[in-house]
Design an enzyme around this catalytic site. Structure first.
Site, PDB file in Angstrom:
ATOM      1  N   GLU A 158      -7.650   8.231   6.180  1.00  0.00           N
ATOM      2  CA  GLU A 158      -7.964   8.838   7.475  1.00  0.00           C
ATOM      3  C   GLU A 158      -8.562  10.245   7.336  1.00  0.00           C
ATOM      4  O   GLU A 158      -7.938  11.244   7.725  1.00  0.00           O
ATOM      5  CB  GLU A 158      -6.716   8.875   8.364  1.00  0.00           C
ATOM      6  N   ASN A 200      -7.535   1.747   9.541  1.00  0.00           N
ATOM      7  CA  ASN A 200      -6.244   2.008  10.194  1.00  0.00           C
ATOM      8  C   ASN A 200      -6.474   1.998  11.696  1.00  0.00           C
ATOM      9  O   ASN A 200      -7.334   2.740  12.207  1.00  0.00           O
ATOM     10  CB  ASN A 200      -5.689   3.377   9.792  1.00  0.00           C
ATOM     11  N   ARG A 231       0.853  -1.189   0.000  1.00  0.00           N
ATOM     12  CA  ARG A 231       0.000   0.000   0.000  1.00  0.00           C
ATOM     13  C   ARG A 231       0.888   1.239   0.000  1.00  0.00           C
ATOM     14  O   ARG A 231       1.739   1.401   0.881  1.00  0.00           O
ATOM     15  CB  ARG A 231      -0.916   0.005   1.231  1.00  0.00           C
ATOM     16  N   HIS A 249      -3.310  10.969   0.520  1.00  0.00           N
ATOM     17  CA  HIS A 249      -2.782  10.738   1.859  1.00  0.00           C
ATOM     18  C   HIS A 249      -2.240  12.068   2.383  1.00  0.00           C
ATOM     19  O   HIS A 249      -1.051  12.194   2.703  1.00  0.00           O
ATOM     20  CB  HIS A 249      -1.700   9.660   1.839  1.00  0.00           C
ATOM     21  N   GLU A 278      -3.563  -0.095   7.950  1.00  0.00           N
ATOM     22  CA  GLU A 278      -2.412   0.342   8.743  1.00  0.00           C
ATOM     23  C   GLU A 278      -2.528  -0.244  10.137  1.00  0.00           C
ATOM     24  O   GLU A 278      -3.609  -0.235  10.743  1.00  0.00           O
ATOM     25  CB  GLU A 278      -2.338   1.875   8.870  1.00  0.00           C
ATOM     26  N   TYR A 325      -4.407   1.543  15.648  1.00  0.00           N
ATOM     27  CA  TYR A 325      -3.147   1.420  16.386  1.00  0.00           C
ATOM     28  C   TYR A 325      -3.347   1.116  17.865  1.00  0.00           C
ATOM     29  O   TYR A 325      -2.590   0.345  18.439  1.00  0.00           O
ATOM     30  CB  TYR A 325      -2.345   2.723  16.255  1.00  0.00           C
TER      31      TYR A 325
END
Length: 1922
Positions: free
Chosen positions: A1541, A1680, A1451, A1496, A1748, A1682
């Site tokens: 995002e 995404n 990606r 992005h 991500e 985290y």
């Protein structure tokens, strides 16, 4: 059969003449039975339909084996027996037919059900069963069973069988025989079990064991015996056998064999009986005649003679076998003896007596004097009495729409504004989230049962079984399991008024179809919970449902129809109840052995005028309309009471039109209803005076229909509820009425609801009025039991906690525990009534003298500790250096990794306190003043001038403290004795008996709760009288302290096994005599006094130790030590010897000062002696200021501790400091300076930062320094500065991390840790800081004179730690082995601006990030992405590491300004496009599929100059840009991401301004405008691709949404749950909801932003056409993720307009979570799985690609990145769980990032890469980290192969790729522009030649293929959205 009846009457007439008491005559048994197959066959023949064969007609056995189809034919026969005087019937159970395999888990269910129905049929015919467990020979199959179950004996096997029978049939039977026909039984017994034991001994042992089981577990007035035979030869077996079992017989049972030709033998038999009975009651169980020829047809005369002989010999017979008189011939022969008897047939049960039950009860009490009525009975309840408390689901649960719960009628009722102050039950007490809180309170209260209800709509939201809500079932499963774990039995109500609204919409209880829905619901509950629930209630107070819900309309559904709907509802409820009872009885009772009843509410009714017969009748009518309405059909005859029916009939006749319609039960329904309760549940609160109505009208109303009026006596005390007056004596009368009218002695009565409310204005805590209510009402129940013989078996107080009380809302407070409804925490605080009720439970009533509490035997062997060995002096530096070397090189990851495990089974868990800090009563009952009393009374000494005069008032609140200790689950409580409370003046000639009594009661109370007292003799509160003679500076205190200790050992030592002499003696010495901040505040001898005081303390400690050792240890077997406070320290610079020595010196001056003499050699540490000695010499003193021990003293002190007791709070960093020599000072002697790391969490005290890892290191030091002694952590805790901290999350973090470090020390380091004690049990007086810092597990309200204690969240948490004995790994965290789906996409990611560099190369335009990064102070270190990783120029290097990584996908993003420099299609930069084309070709050549992100974050600056994403023209610009990419790259790219995002773009870029373009001026508007345009732009691009390019290119397109997962900060708090949901809704849902759901923003987002907007909402609106255009514009969900946060509610001021204010969420992280190189990123794998599951559930399980996921570090050269391996392993495994366990449609996973790169605002500081980018090297080499190899192995394995299956090929080490390793310095040559070694250049030359050859061949092949197909498409990545 008339003969039997007449025979019975002869007995009844004769017995009084023989002196038999009247009550005994009334209970006389006349016994028939048992059934035989022949009899059943005959009866069946008479009743069966024509042509149907008779049952069991072939091969009839002499005894009946139950057969269900035959039972209906028995009813007429049983009724005939009953009519003719038979009272009891024998039933022989066939053992092997009940338990064919001898296993109670595998009964023959059909036979069990059959016998239950047989017994029920008998009872319905008014015949009581006598159940014989076994008779005659034992079945041979038992031999096999015994052989299979060795070492099980016959006794064990029979006991198991009997136990099963008691459970299965006990509700129907109150007379049992274990064995009959003993001679025949023993014949088969010799083959079973031990051949050496005599058969009769085996029978006796079996019977005795069964007798014990019956009376310990089941007996509720029932009796058990066995049957012996008596004939002319005597007793069989012999009298010795009878003697051996006599203590286990409730009566004697005999089988009598009468020989008509042997009168002498008969007399011998009577004599034998007289000798054997020993004044016990006798049952003539069997009567047989021998040699009685036809001339003796006058058997009646024979029976009469037997009867006369028995009673003449004073044998008291309680029953007779009348079987012989049941045949017709005997009846005719006996007729002449009966004809002249003036008797009538036995009356039918349905025929009322001349005086009704009510009249009899009322007349019994009518003339009772007031003093007699109100007299208090001091007595106890029967053994086994069941105490309980209650709640109802809608009263307490809240969570009205949580986790799939359906709406109830109470939800709608509240939302419609029908409740006081428009209150609702939406949250109520929040019990849905607070199971642990409620069970905590129950443990303190210690009831046997907890009555609560299930919420029908929580389990079946629609009311029907097809709408099952598993989350609701999980909630109740957890509640039930938690109760049982705390030894509380659940008593479950199926229906407590909260009907699913969906069913109400269909008519509710007026619609008979609801019965089937209720049966389905009940069946599900029985099946789901019945294995653990043994008490079931079908309906709670159905009168309230009918009267208030459908009569007056005061309750939902609000129907006001008292004449019809009310009666119809009652009718339906009764039938639903009966069906539920039968379902349980037939299907579940045989296996679950529970009881099912109903709870009926009733007032007691007194006639208003005792002179008025009409008022008496009206009062009885009132009871029948309230109680009889439901009780009569269930407990009497299956129909409504005649009084109720006749009253309604009469009223209808009086009126022109009927005003009431009472439905009619069919005969079948009556039979179905009658007897459908195993107990009578009674709710009672108050009484009424009733008069006959005088102003009758024909308006339908409860009173008009009933013909009565209600009144109260003005002298009756009123409560907060207007309907509830305190009339305790009414309860006793009502119980007597219920017993006489409905239950008798056979059906137990459970008082299932009784209590009174306090009002809003009352003193909620000191609720003395409610306490008196309970005291008086409970006493009336006791009177009913003791004085009236009413069978009351339970009392349930209403209610456990305050709750939502229907129409009155929260105004009326019925709870034993106060709930603060004004606080989102809904904290619970015990009231005085709770402590009172707990005492009643503990005493089982009101004994005239409270017996000494039963003291539990201490289970822990903590006291068997060998004497510790003497040790040599410490080295300099000490073993601390070893610890520092071992641990200080740990990475944060290694240090902070959370560890799971448990402690030893005998681990001591405790809480602590100290006398001065909690007791108060400073001058009460003769206590003398202490130095702290005097010190605190001087203004200015203590913060806020607080004192400990009252403190927590524990001196007067012993019951309260014990209550909460029991709730806490501790097995140890550390407290101190107040020396001046025991010896007011410090000497043993001034003993204060009141003080001694207080501590005796405390110790006994602890032991009664199985809590070990851990007693500190001295916790700083010296008697002032001793301070007046010099205190601890005076050596005389050694003897005085020993005297005090000796007294304590002698007085308490028989129960106290753990003694601590001194707590933290350093505080006494240093703070009291050097710093002089503590009393005695001695300031005049610094540098000397502290050392002198310690010298005395050490000798005093040793003296006390030896006293205990010599005088008490042998008999008391305890341990003794002292508690030392030790901070851990770290040298500031580990490799600096002076810092190391300074840190070690600190340890020796603080810990070693006391520990070294005691645990080592009796002397001070060498480092201390050396330092003080040298400084003294420098100070020109003749000798050291540190005193010296003699050799004898050293020997005396050494070894004077059995265990090492440690108090730990914090850690410091130490460096060497050259300190002043003058003035003299203990502190300066240490020659060190300390500091704290600012990153360590703070607490209320600045010097007590939380450093959990310091505890592990300290424990290791003690292990190394003192030879691993048994260690007890006797204090550890944290202070929080707040008046209210019930939601003390930070304290939870403290305990969570510190206990875990202790666990590591125990499990990983081998530290001999034996116990852990928190400081402190409750908030208390914290010395110089007064009441400001709060350390307690329980909050104490010091502003309230009652000093109420409230459990904090930390108390709940700590109790759970104790329950688990540590921190076992959660089941959901177990590692899952398995593979991902085939063709799973394994990817890695990057972004253009972060890696490409070349910011102005080849025509690239400026981006907003170019502009932003070149603006000063925007980026850390003023770094930028001008070069970044230079990927624009290092394509081959990037391709090489991608191939090395073995990913299937890559990606990356395309730089919009590199393709379209000004953002428009006016100019297309071909150089930029060629770069991407070439790179994509390189990927495809490596078999790596490109995943291309269009945007992005690097917007062309030219577009930003005209408004950027705030200008809606950008939607078209973005669409045009996308079309260029589709046209140029679409043939090769099959995976498109429109936006990365969008949250970051909108909020960070246009709200916070920390991301480009850095706009922050309009945080409440700009983010929403940007978000709006982003969504529309995405939709347009999706439609463009879908309609124009997908048909040709066949790819996928969607967007990537970022989201944290959010957990509630406090999982016990609805507000935090709401905040967590809101956090995710605002984060992910902002963009996901319109696209993946309905084209619009979520309701929560729209509502909250509107509420905080002035006028029109700041959130833009989509048009209807836009919603349709946006909805469904996805092919997958790009995610995404985290990390996870903990969310709580945060109310921003209205003036603040921002995204954060709109969201209203505060976030923190758990301290136990591992960190990373990013402050915001904590390692929380569990959140990943939960987020995936949320997306699945919220958006209908779309295909998900994780685009991500990764972790950062801030370490250069961190190639062995174990933290990243840990992260990837656990996050990917959670993803696997999501796929396999949760059914998530996960298609791919992507690591962020391929290599370290430019991380936006933090520049290059944070490194996320799998490959290390060396920024110091101009070539920017990519160097593999260990995580890259690990990730490759996961890719190869497609997951995690199970190691149990053996080595897997995918885990084999792979050859290193030369292109990705560190460069090795070798001779290089220039080749094709590259620096290569000569050998590598040679290889490349050959490779290029080979490639050239392949290329030529490829061109030829390609040309031929193109002719065949010019339009071939790649369909490999086709993916359906659905």
């Amino acid at each position: 059969m008339e003969l039997v009846y007449k025979l019975c009457w002869i007995f009844l007439l004769a017995l009084p003449c023989l002196g038999v008491p009247k009550d005994a005559v009334q209970r006389l048994m006349f016994i028939a039975g048992p059934l035989t197959d022949e009899l059943v066959s005959d009866l069946n023949f008479q009743s069966r339909p024509l042509g149907e064969p008779a049952l069991n007609s072939g091969g009839a056995q002499p005894e009946f084996l139950c057969h269900l189809p035959s039972l209906p034919s028995l009813t007429p026969y049983f009724l005939k027996l009953s009519e003719n005087g038979v009272t009891h019937f024998k039933v022989f159970l066939p053992w092997t037919q009940i338990l064919p395999e001898g296993n109670t888990d595998k009964p023959n269910k059909t036979n069990v059900i059959c016998y239950r129905k047989l017994l029920s049929t008998l009872l319905a015919a008014d015949l009581k069963p006598i159940l014989i467990l076994h008779h005659k020979r034992l079945p041979k199959s038992l031999s096999t069973q015994l052989a299979l179950r060795e070492p099980t004996t016959f006794t064990d096997l029979f006991a198991e069988y009997a136990d099963f029978c008691f459970w299965s049939f006990g509700l129907f039977v109150d007379t049992w025989l274990t064995f009959s026909d003993l001679p025949e039984t023993t014949e088969g017994l010799e083959i079973h079990g031990d051949p050496l034991a005599l058969p009769l001994q085996k029978l006796a042992a079996a019977h005795q064991k069964v007798y014990k089981i019956y009376h310990e577990k089941y007996s509720q007035g029932g009796e058990l015996s066995l049957s012996l035979d008596v004939n002319e030869a005597g007793l069989m077996p012999s009298g010795s056998f009878l003697t051996s079992v006599l203590d286990s017989l409730d009566f004697l049972s005999f089988g009598l064999l009468y020989n008509c030709n042997n009168e002498a033998g008969f007399q011998k038999m009577v004599t034998e009986l007289q000798h054997a009975t020993m004044n016990m009651e006798v049952l003539l169980f069997s009567l047989k005649f021998h040699e009685c020829s036809s001339k003796h047809e006058d058997l009646y005369a024979v029976v009469a003679s037997i009867f006369d002989a028995i009673h003449k010999d004073q044998i008291f017979a309680i029953g007779y076998d009348v079987n012989h008189f049941l045949d017709n011939s005997s009846t005719e022969a006996a007729r002449p003896y009966m004809e002249d008897l003036p008797i009538q047939p036995k009356p039918k049960k349905e025929q009322p007596p001349a005086m009704s039950s009510y009249q009899m009860i009322w007349e019994t009490f009518a003339n009772q004097s007031e003093s007699d009525r109100d007299s208090f009975l001091h007595d106890v309840f029967p053994s086994g009495f069941v105490w309980g408390t209650s709640t109802g689901s809608f009263n307490v649960e809240g969570g009205w729409a949580e986790d799939g719960k359906g709406e109830s009628i109470w939800d709608q009722f509240g939302h419609q504004g029908h409740v006081h102050m428009n209150q609702t039950a939406d949250i109520a007490c929040d019990s849905y989230h607070k199971i642990d809180y409620d069970v905590y309170l129950l443990r303190g209260l210690q009831p046997k049962i907890y009555k609560f209800s299930l919420s029908w709509p929580r389990i079946f939201p629609s009311g029907y079984k097809d709408s099952l809500n598993p989350r609701g079932v999980d909630y109740y499963n957890k509640l039930i399991d938690s109760l049982l774990d705390s030894d509380v039995e659940p008593m479950i109500t199926l229906f407590h008024w909260d009907l699913p609204q969906a069913l109400q919409d269909l008519g509710g209880w007026q619609n008979e179809n609801i019965i089937s829905a209720f049966i389905d619901y009940a069946s599900f509950c029985f099946a789901s919970f019945g294995d653990r629930v043994k008490y079931w209630i079908t309906f709670h107070e159905p009168w309230v449902i009918s009267y208030a819900g459908y009569g007056t309309g005061q309750h939902p559904p609000g129907t006001a129809d008292p004449g019809e709907a009310s009666y119809q509802v009652a009718h339906v409820v009764l039938k639903a109840h009966a069906e539920a009872w039968h379902v349980y009885n037939n299907l579940f009772r045989p296996m679950q052995h529970g009881k099912v009843g109903i709870v009926l509410n009733s007032d007691w009714a007194e006639p208003r005028s005792v002179e008025s017969p009409e008022d008496v009748k009206a009062a009885e009518r009132y009871l029948q309309f309230m109680l009889g309405w439901f009780a009569h059909p269930i407990f009497v005859n299956g129909d409504y009471p005649d009084i109720l029916k006749s009253q309604i009939q009469q009223k209808n006749q009086e009126c022109s039109t009927p005003i009431a319609r009472l439905p009619v039960f069919s005969d079948a329904e009556k039979l179905r209803l009658n007897g459908t309760a195993d107990f009578f549940g009674l709710s009672h609160y108050t009484s009424r005076l009733i008069s006959a109505s005088v102003n009758l009208t024909c308006t339908p109303s409860y009173e008009n229909i009933g013909g009565f009026s209600q009144h109260v006596d003005p002298s009756w005390p009123q409560t907060a509820a207007p309907w509830l007056y305190v009339v305790p004596w009414g309860l006793r009368r009502l119980l007597r009425f219920v017993s006489q009218e409905y239950t008798g002695t056979s059906i137990p009565i459970y008082i299932a609801g009784n209590g009174a409310p306090a009002d809003d204005g009352d003193d909620f805590i000191n609720d003395t009025a409610r306490l008196d209510y309970y005291r008086l009402y409970i006493n009336e129940a006791l009177k009913a039991i003791k004085l009236d013989a009413v069978n009351v078996q339970s009392y349930v107080a209403r209610s456990l906690i305050d709750g939502f009380e229907g129409p009155s809302g929260y105004k009326q407070k019925f709870g034993l525990h106060l709930v603060d409804f004004g606080n989102a925490n809904r904290q619970r605080t015990p009231k005085e009534s709770a402590y009172f009720f707990s005492t009643v439970i503990e005493n089982n009533g009101f004994p005239s003298k409270v017996a000494k509490k039963f003291l539990q035997t201490l289970q822990r062997n903590i006291f068997l500790t060998p004497k510790l060995p003497g040790l040599p002096a410490s080295e300099v530096p000490s073993r601390a250096k070893v610890i520092w070397e071992k641990f200080s090189n740990q990475t944060d990851f290694e240090r902070d990794m959370y560890f799971y495990g448990t402690f030893s089974e005998d681990f001591l868990w405790g809480a602590s306190s100290a006398a001065y800090q909690i007791e108060g009563g400073w001058d009460a009952d003769g206590k003398g003043p202490s130095i702290w009393d005097n010190f605190t009374h001087i203004p200015g000494n203590i913060k806020n001038d607080d004192t400990g005069d009252i403190a927590c008032d524990s001196y007067n609140k012993l019951d309260e403290d014990l209550y909460l200790l029991r709730a806490l689950r501790v097995n140890s409580y550390r407290f101190s004795l107040s020396w001046p409370r025991i010896f007011p003046y410090g000497r043993n000639d001034s003993i204060n008996i009141h003080g001694v009594d207080y501590y005796n009661r405390l110790i006994d109370g602890l032991l009664a709760r199985n809590i070990t007292p851990m007693v500190t003799l001295y916790h700083w509160d010296l008697p002032q009288a001793l301070q007046d003679i010099g205190g601890w500076e005076n050596p005389i205190l050694i003897e005085l302290f020993d005297n005090f200790a000796d007294f304590c050992f002698r007085t308490f030592g028989d129960r106290v096994k753990f003694w601590i002499t001194f707590n933290e003696p350093i505080a006494i010495s240093w703070l009291g005599y050097d710093l002089a901040t503590f009393p005695p505040n001695v300031k005049d001898d610094p540098g000397y006094a502290a050392y002198k005081v310690t010298h005395v303390i050490l000798k005093a400690h040793a003296r006390v130790y030896h006293t205990y050792d010599q005088k008490y240890r042998e008999s008391q077997k305890g341990v003794i030590s002292l508690s030392i406070n030790i901070d851990w320290v770290e040298p500031k610079i580990l490799n600096d010897p002076r810092n190391v020595e300074a840190a070690d010196r600190f340890l020796q001056f603080t810990a070693g000062w006391f520990a070294h003499p005691i645990f080592k050699n009796g002397d001070y540490p060498e480092a201390m002696k050396w330092t003080v000695g040298n400084r003294s010499e420098l100070q020109k003193l003749p000798s050291s200021r540190l005193p010296v021990f003699t050799e004898e003293e050293k020997e005396y002190i050494s070894g004077t501790a059995d265990v090492f007791c440690l108090n730990y709070y914090t850690t410091s960093i130490i460096r060497h400091k050259t300190t002043r020599l003058n003035p003299f000072s203990y502190e300066n002697d240490q020659e060190q300076a300390s500091e704290k790391d600012s990153s360590w969490p703070t607490s209320a005290l600045s010097n007590m930062r939380a450093v959990p890892w310091g505890l592990r290191r300290l424990l290791n030091w003690i292990k190394e320094e003192y030879s691993n002694p048994p260690i007890y952590i006797t204090e550890n805790g944290v202070g929080i500065k707040t008046e209210s901290d019930v939601d003390d999350t930070s304290r939870n973090f403290y305990y969570k991390t510190h206990i875990d470090e202790a666990l590591k020390a125990y499990k990983l380091d081998g530290v001999n840790l034996r116990g852990y004690v928190v400081w402190s049990f409750m908030d208390s007086f914290e010395w110089l800081n007064g009441y400001d810092p709060r350390f307690g597990l329980h909050q104490v309200d010091f502003a309230n004179p009652n000093r109420p204690r409230t459990p904090k969240r930390s108390a709940i948490y700590y109790s759970e730690i104790i329950r688990q004995n540590g921190i076992p790994q959660p089941k959901e965290d177990d590692f899952l082995y398995g593979e991902f789906p085939k063709n799973f996409a394994w990817s890695v990611s990057s972004a253009a601006y972060q890696i490409e560099g070349a910011w102005r190369a080849d025509g690239k335009g400026l981006s907003i990030w170019d502009q932003f990064a070149h603006t000063p102070l925007k980026i850390s270190n003023d770094e930028n992405g001008d070069i970044a990783c230079d990927s624009y120029n290092k394509m081959d290097a990037d391709l090489a590491i991608l191939k090395d990584l073995q990913v299937t996908h890559y990606r990356f993003s395309i730089s919009w300004p590199r393709v379209l420099p000004d953002g428009t299609t006016k100019y297309v930069n071909e150089a930029g496009l060629r770069y991407y084309e070439k790179f994509i070709d390189g990927l495809l050549a490596a078999n790596i599929q490109p995943q291309v992100t269009m945007y992005h974050w690097d917007l062309p600056q030219a577009l930003q100059n005209i408004g950027g994403w705030e200008n809606d023209t950008i939607i078209q610009r973005f669409k045009e840009y996308a079309e260029v990419l589709f046209q140029r790259l679409g043939e090769k790219v099959k995976f498109w991401i429109t936006l990365n995002e969008p949250y970051v773009i909108a909020n960070l870029g246009h709200g916070y301004g920390v991301s480009a373009p850095g706009i922050s001026a309009r945080p409440g508007r700009a983010p929403y405008i940007v978000g709006h345009n982003l969504i529309k732009a995405h939709a347009e691009v999706w439609h463009l691709y879908n309609e124009t390019y997908r048909p040709k290119q066949g790819g996928l397109i969607s967007l990537t949404i970022s989201s944290e997962w959010a957990e509630p900060k406090n999982p016990y708090k609805q507000e935090d749950h709401d905040a967590a949901k809101r956090h995710v809704e605002f984060y992910a849902g902002w963009f996901a909801h319109p696209i993946f759901k309905n084209g619009d923003y979520s309701e929560v987002m729209k509502r909250r932003i509107q509420e905080r907007s002035s006028g029109k909402s700041r959130l833009p609106e989509f048009t209807e056409s836009e919603k349709r255009r946006i909805k469904g514009t996805f092919d997958f969900f790009g995610l995404n993720h985290y990390t996870t946060i903990l969310a709580s509610n945060l109310n921003y001021p209205a003036i603040i307009s921002s995204y954060d204010a709109d969201r209203g969420v505060a976030s923190i992280t758990d301290r136990s979570w591992l960190g990373s190189g990013s402050f915001w990123l904590k390692v929380t794998p569990f959140g990943f799985r939960r987020l995936l599951k949320w997306i699945k559930d919220e958006y209908n399980n779309p295909p998900i690609y994780v685009t991500e996921n990764g972790i950062s570090e801030r370490v250069d050269g961190g190639f062995n990145d174990t933290w990243r391996i840990h992260y990837l392993k656990n996050y990917i495994n959670e993803a696997l769980k999501g796929v396999i366990l949760d059914g998530v449609d996960l298609r791919g996973y992507t690591v962020w990032s391929l290599m370290d790169n430019f991380e936006w605002a933090v520049g290059f500081a944070e490194r996320f890469g799998l490959y290390f980018t060396n920024y110091t090297d101009p070539n920017l080499p990519r160097i593999p980290k260990a995580s890259s190899k690990y990730y490759s192995s996961i890719i190869r394995c497609n997951g995690f192969p199970d190691p149990a299956t053996g080595p897997h090929w995918c885990l084999q080490p792979q050859p290193e790729a030369s292109s990705t390793t560190w460069p090795i310095r070798t001779e290089t040559v220039q080749f094709l522009g590259l620096d290569l070694t000569s050998s590598n250049a040679e290889v490349v030359l050959y490779v290029l030649f080979a490639l050239l050859l392949v290329a030529v061949l490829g061109l030829v092949f390609s040309y031929s293929c193109r002719k065949k197909s010019k339009t071939h498409k790649n369909h490999d990545l086709k993916l359906s959205k659905h």
